[in-house]
Motif scaffolding. Structure first.
Motif, PDB file in Angstrom:
ATOM      1  N   THR A 198      -5.373  -0.155  -0.841  1.00 38.43           N
ATOM      2  CA  THR A 198      -4.511  -1.306  -0.557  1.00 38.43           C
ATOM      3  C   THR A 198      -3.907  -1.208   0.827  1.00 38.43           C
ATOM      4  OG1 THR A 198      -3.986  -1.554  -2.898  1.00 38.43           O
ATOM      5  CG2 THR A 198      -2.495  -2.602  -1.343  1.00 38.43           C
ATOM      6  N   ILE A 199      -3.446  -0.028   1.235  1.00 43.11           N
ATOM      7  CA  ILE A 199      -2.834   0.085   2.561  1.00 43.11           C
ATOM      8  C   ILE A 199      -3.872  -0.117   3.661  1.00 43.11           C
ATOM      9  CG2 ILE A 199      -3.001   2.593   2.979  1.00 43.11           C
ATOM     10  CD1 ILE A 199      -0.141   2.538   3.984  1.00 43.11           C
ATOM     11  N   VAL A 200      -5.091   0.380   3.452  1.00 47.08           N
ATOM     12  CA  VAL A 200      -6.125   0.168   4.463  1.00 47.08           C
ATOM     13  C   VAL A 200      -6.470  -1.311   4.575  1.00 47.08           C
ATOM     14  CG1 VAL A 200      -8.508   0.673   5.105  1.00 47.08           C
ATOM     15  CG2 VAL A 200      -7.029   2.509   4.295  1.00 47.08           C
ATOM     16  N   ASP A 201      -6.571  -2.001   3.441  1.00 49.52           N
ATOM     17  CA  ASP A 201      -6.821  -3.444   3.486  1.00 49.52           C
ATOM     18  C   ASP A 201      -5.696  -4.169   4.217  1.00 49.52           C
ATOM     19  OD1 ASP A 201      -9.207  -3.226   2.144  1.00 49.52           O
ATOM     20  OD2 ASP A 201      -8.407  -3.867   0.201  1.00 49.52           O
ATOM     21  N   SER A 202      -4.446  -3.772   3.950  1.00 54.36           N
ATOM     22  CA  SER A 202      -3.321  -4.402   4.636  1.00 54.36           C
ATOM     23  C   SER A 202      -3.404  -4.205   6.141  1.00 54.36           C
ATOM     24  CB  SER A 202      -1.999  -3.828   4.114  1.00 54.36           C
ATOM     25  OG  SER A 202      -1.739  -4.227   2.789  1.00 54.36           O
ATOM     26  N   SER A 208       2.100   3.650  -4.805  1.00 52.44           N
ATOM     27  CA  SER A 208       1.333   3.535  -3.564  1.00 52.44           C
ATOM     28  C   SER A 208      -0.161   3.561  -3.865  1.00 52.44           C
ATOM     29  CB  SER A 208       1.705   4.659  -2.589  1.00 52.44           C
ATOM     30  OG  SER A 208       1.323   5.921  -3.111  1.00 52.44           O
ATOM     31  N   ASP A 209      -0.951   3.066  -2.904  1.00 53.51           N
ATOM     32  CA  ASP A 209      -2.391   2.975  -3.140  1.00 53.51           C
ATOM     33  C   ASP A 209      -3.118   2.968  -1.808  1.00 53.51           C
ATOM     34  OD1 ASP A 209      -4.645   2.322  -5.153  1.00 53.51           O
ATOM     35  OD2 ASP A 209      -4.856   0.761  -3.626  1.00 53.51           O
ATOM     36  N   PHE A 210      -4.068   3.906  -1.634  1.00 51.82           N
ATOM     37  CA  PHE A 210      -4.754   4.045  -0.351  1.00 51.82           C
ATOM     38  C   PHE A 210      -5.650   2.855  -0.013  1.00 51.82           C
ATOM     39  CE2 PHE A 210      -8.280   5.535   2.312  1.00 51.82           C
ATOM     40  CZ  PHE A 210      -7.571   5.937   3.431  1.00 51.82           C
ATOM     41  N   GLY A 216       0.827  -1.208   0.000  1.00 51.79           N
ATOM     42  CA  GLY A 216       0.000   0.000   0.000  1.00 51.79           C
ATOM     43  C   GLY A 216       0.850   1.242   0.000  1.00 51.79           C
ATOM     44  N   HIS A 217       1.687   1.404   1.013  1.00 51.07           N
ATOM     45  CA  HIS A 217       2.650   2.513   1.000  1.00 51.07           C
ATOM     46  C   HIS A 217       3.632   2.314  -0.150  1.00 51.07           C
ATOM     47  CE1 HIS A 217       5.001   5.818   2.591  1.00 51.07           C
ATOM     48  NE2 HIS A 217       6.068   5.055   2.659  1.00 51.07           N
ATOM     49  N   SER A 218       3.990   1.073  -0.354  1.00 44.49           N
ATOM     50  CA  SER A 218       4.737   0.628  -1.535  1.00 44.49           C
ATOM     51  C   SER A 218       4.332  -0.810  -1.788  1.00 44.49           C
ATOM     52  CB  SER A 218       6.250   0.763  -1.313  1.00 44.49           C
ATOM     53  OG  SER A 218       6.695  -0.161  -0.336  1.00 44.49           O
ATOM     54  N   PRO A 219       4.606  -1.332  -2.977  1.00 39.53           N
ATOM     55  CA  PRO A 219       4.144  -2.694  -3.274  1.00 39.53           C
ATOM     56  C   PRO A 219       4.760  -3.766  -2.385  1.00 39.53           C
ATOM     57  CG  PRO A 219       4.654  -1.520  -5.297  1.00 39.53           C
ATOM     58  CD  PRO A 219       5.146  -0.660  -4.178  1.00 39.53           C
TER      59      PRO A 219
END
Length: 210
Positions: A167-171, A163-165, A128-131
């Protein structure tokens, strides 16, 4: 577990991406005992990091992700400690390769267990912050090292390349908030928090977005 301890070294430098550069302070974490240790994130100042390591055997440098402010002391640490194993998730190699001229000694894979001083760090892949962003769980001590995935007050930044918001929340929801609420979160920047302190705010993060 006797003698295991966690130490923090705060280092200062810059973070550059997407044509911008910012002054930052980073938390470098050292996990070990009197004879051996691992470093989590080689940020900015190899001299300060190696001073904290002292005469202990430095087994690994574990990179939570590949942004330059977390890996820019790798070359100097390798020069001083040529036997050290520097590990980073393969999905962040495109970031690593911009900063470090030679490959890492290995990857950080989800579920991988890294022994240290009679305990173990377990890798949690938290993109999320990075792949290739990873957190490192020291379950015996009730501690997770979150890199730039989770901070006091919310997720790490996701407004930059790779980065992707969502995705980071899911993580965070799937990999971190499932940990015991008393788990201490040692972050890549700023102050500690706990899983219990951050868990109630997930909906606020979703509403806020980035």
């Amino acid at each position: 577990m006797s003698g295991l301890r966690v130490e923090k070294v705060v280092t200062s430098g810059t973070f550059s991406i997407d044509g911008g550069t910012w002054e930052v302070e980073n938390n470098v974490w050292i996990v070990g005992d009197d004879s051996q240790c691992d470093v989590i994130d080689a940020a900015h100042d190899a001299e300060a990091i190696l001073a904290a390591v002292g005469d202990r055997t430095l087994t690994h440098v574990l990179c939570t992700h590949g942004h330059d402010d977390h890996i820019d002391a790798v070359a100097d640490i390798r020069a001083a400690r040529p036997d050290v194993q520097v590990l980073i998730n393969d999905a962040d190699r495109m970031l690593w390769d911009r900063v470090v001229g030679t490959p890492p000694e290995g990857g950080l894979d989800d579920g991988q267990v890294i022994p240290v001083a009679g305990s173990e760090l377990r890798v949690l892949h938290t993109p999320g912050h990075s792949p290739g962003a990873c957190c490192l769980l020291l379950a015996d001590e009730g501690v997770v090292f979150s890199g730039d995935t989770l901070f006091q007050g919310g997720p790490g930044a996701t407004g930059r390349s790779f980065s992707d918001f969502p995705t980071i929340v899911d993580s965070i929801r799937q990999r971190l908030l499932t940990l015991p609420p008393e788990t201490v979160v040692h972050t890549g920047h700023g102050d500690d928090t706990t899983i219990g302190a951050e868990a109630p705010h997930v909906q606020e993060w979703l509403d806020r977005g980035h």
